[in-house]
Design a protein around this motif. Sequence first.
Motif, PDB file in Angstrom:
ATOM      1  N   GLU A 276       0.832  -1.209   0.000  1.00 19.60           N
ATOM      2  CA  GLU A 276       0.000   0.000   0.000  1.00 19.60           C
ATOM      3  C   GLU A 276       0.869   1.262   0.000  1.00 19.60           C
ATOM      4  OE1 GLU A 276      -2.872  -0.480  -0.747  1.00 19.60           O
ATOM      5  OE2 GLU A 276      -3.491  -2.397   0.081  1.00 19.60           O
ATOM      6  N   ALA A 277       2.023   1.219   0.729  1.00 22.22           N
ATOM      7  CA  ALA A 277       2.918   2.385   0.739  1.00 22.22           C
ATOM      8  C   ALA A 277       3.475   2.617  -0.660  1.00 22.22           C
ATOM      9  CB  ALA A 277       4.050   2.169   1.740  1.00 22.22           C
ATOM     10  N   ASN A 278       3.775   1.537  -1.346  1.00 29.95           N
ATOM     11  CA  ASN A 278       4.286   1.652  -2.711  1.00 29.95           C
ATOM     12  C   ASN A 278       3.214   2.234  -3.640  1.00 29.95           C
ATOM     13  OD1 ASN A 278       6.285   1.259  -4.666  1.00 29.95           O
ATOM     14  ND2 ASN A 278       5.218  -0.579  -5.405  1.00 29.95           N
ATOM     15  N   GLU A 279       1.953   1.775  -3.454  1.00 29.52           N
ATOM     16  CA  GLU A 279       0.857   2.292  -4.288  1.00 29.52           C
ATOM     17  C   GLU A 279       0.625   3.783  -4.014  1.00 29.52           C
ATOM     18  OE1 GLU A 279      -2.475  -0.382  -3.735  1.00 29.52           O
ATOM     19  OE2 GLU A 279      -1.469  -1.984  -4.833  1.00 29.52           O
TER      20      GLU A 279
ATOM     21  N   SER B 285      -7.216   7.712  -1.401  1.00 30.14           N
ATOM     22  CA  SER B 285      -7.642   6.325  -1.225  1.00 30.14           C
ATOM     23  C   SER B 285      -6.462   5.425  -0.816  1.00 30.14           C
ATOM     24  CB  SER B 285      -8.274   5.861  -2.549  1.00 30.14           C
ATOM     25  OG  SER B 285      -8.492   4.498  -2.508  1.00 30.14           O
ATOM     26  N   GLU B 286      -5.308   5.633  -1.469  1.00 33.78           N
ATOM     27  CA  GLU B 286      -4.131   4.812  -1.119  1.00 33.78           C
ATOM     28  C   GLU B 286      -3.637   5.142   0.288  1.00 33.78           C
ATOM     29  OE1 GLU B 286      -3.371   2.251  -2.637  1.00 33.78           O
ATOM     30  OE2 GLU B 286      -4.351   2.580  -4.571  1.00 33.78           O
ATOM     31  N   MET B 287      -3.735   6.428   0.676  1.00 35.96           N
ATOM     32  CA  MET B 287      -3.318   6.807   2.048  1.00 35.96           C
ATOM     33  C   MET B 287      -4.250   6.145   3.057  1.00 35.96           C
ATOM     34  SD  MET B 287      -1.162   8.366   3.861  1.00 35.96           S
ATOM     35  CE  MET B 287      -1.063   8.716   5.606  1.00 35.96           C
ATOM     36  N   ALA B 288      -5.539   6.058   2.726  1.00 37.53           N
ATOM     37  CA  ALA B 288      -6.492   5.379   3.624  1.00 37.53           C
ATOM     38  C   ALA B 288      -6.071   3.924   3.798  1.00 37.53           C
ATOM     39  CB  ALA B 288      -7.908   5.488   3.069  1.00 37.53           C
ATOM     40  N   ASP B 289      -5.653   3.285   2.687  1.00 39.89           N
ATOM     41  CA  ASP B 289      -5.189   1.888   2.770  1.00 39.89           C
ATOM     42  C   ASP B 289      -3.954   1.767   3.663  1.00 39.89           C
ATOM     43  OD1 ASP B 289      -7.200   1.065   1.096  1.00 39.89           O
ATOM     44  OD2 ASP B 289      -5.943   0.837  -0.686  1.00 39.89           O
ATOM     45  N   VAL B 290      -3.006   2.713   3.483  1.00 43.66           N
ATOM     46  CA  VAL B 290      -1.775   2.675   4.292  1.00 43.66           C
ATOM     47  C   VAL B 290      -2.129   2.841   5.768  1.00 43.66           C
ATOM     48  CG1 VAL B 290       0.380   3.887   4.837  1.00 43.66           C
ATOM     49  CG2 VAL B 290      -0.278   3.563   2.454  1.00 43.66           C
ATOM     50  N   LEU B 291      -3.003   3.829   6.040  1.00 38.96           N
ATOM     51  CA  LEU B 291      -3.376   4.107   7.429  1.00 38.96           C
ATOM     52  C   LEU B 291      -4.045   2.895   8.072  1.00 38.96           C
ATOM     53  CD1 LEU B 291      -4.958   7.672   7.820  1.00 38.96           C
ATOM     54  CD2 LEU B 291      -3.195   6.612   9.238  1.00 38.96           C
ATOM     55  N   TYR B 292      -5.041   2.358   7.372  1.00 40.38           N
ATOM     56  CA  TYR B 292      -5.778   1.221   7.930  1.00 40.38           C
ATOM     57  C   TYR B 292      -4.831   0.048   8.212  1.00 40.38           C
ATOM     58  CZ  TYR B 292      -8.167  -3.256   7.686  1.00 40.38           C
ATOM     59  OH  TYR B 292      -8.549  -4.552   7.937  1.00 40.38           O
TER      60      TYR B 292
END
Length: 207
Positions: free
Chosen positions: A138-141, A157-164
């Motif tokens: 997710e960090a890469n995305e 959206s990708e930051m939300a994935d990283v956070l979650y």
Amino acid sequence: MAVDSLLDSVKWDDKGLAVAIAQNVDTGAILMQGFANREAVATTLSSRKATFYSRSRSTLWTKGETSNNFINVHDVFLDCDRDSQEDEGDNLALTSLYALESTISQRKTELTGENEKPSWTKRLLLNDKLLCSKIREEANELCQTLENNEDKSRTASEMADVLYHSMVLLAQKDVKIEDVLQVLRLRFSQSGIEEKRSRFSQKPLDH
Ligand SMILES: N=c1c2ncn([C@@H]3O[C@H](COP(=O)(O)OP(=O)(O)OP(=O)(O)O)[C@@H](O)[C@H]3O)c2ncn1[C@@H]1O[C@H](COP(=O)(O)O)[C@@H](O)[C@H]1O
């Protein structure tokens, strides 16, 4: 902002008062609402304890002076109309993060129970390798949204994935989001370059 210029910029009413709201620095939860005059705000700023003006007693009062439950003031802000001031909070709406933390923590308690409801969080909690690979992915995305000039909504959206996914790792390690925020708060007054220089005073900086 200097104290006098802050006090001058408040839109005091005809009795010299403005609404004063004390909020939790992280959650934004309202701790106290009252009125303040110039003296109350000046006292708040000098003592760093939330101080209000009592209209019924026509006197200043500091929350906690009898109970000892003071409200320690982190900072003071004016609202956009400048007719109220906010103590203690930086107005961050972090309640969503706390709600997510609570859901993840709930899933953790369900790991050993009978509840067979499918849950991505539980799969991550049961598999450290999967969890770490998802965080890296997710960090890469997230980085790719910058490198590939993707839409802002993709970045969010990708930051939300990283956070979650990172918050699931926090839960796995029994670290609270409040602990992370505390670390960030301690860094507020320090430049990252200075901090790094203090650690590697002999070595050249790589950023
Ligand atoms: N915020 C999230 C969240 N974000 C992402 N994901 C899941 O993470 C998984 C991996 O996400 P990806 O985008 O990487 O999906 P992918 O299939 O790998 O797709 P790509 O990599 O190809 O884009 C998917 O199943 C997503 O649904 C999440 N799963 C759960 N949450 C939160 O956690 C709560 C509890 O979820 P459960 O534990 O599943 O009940 C939910 O209500 C949400 O609030």
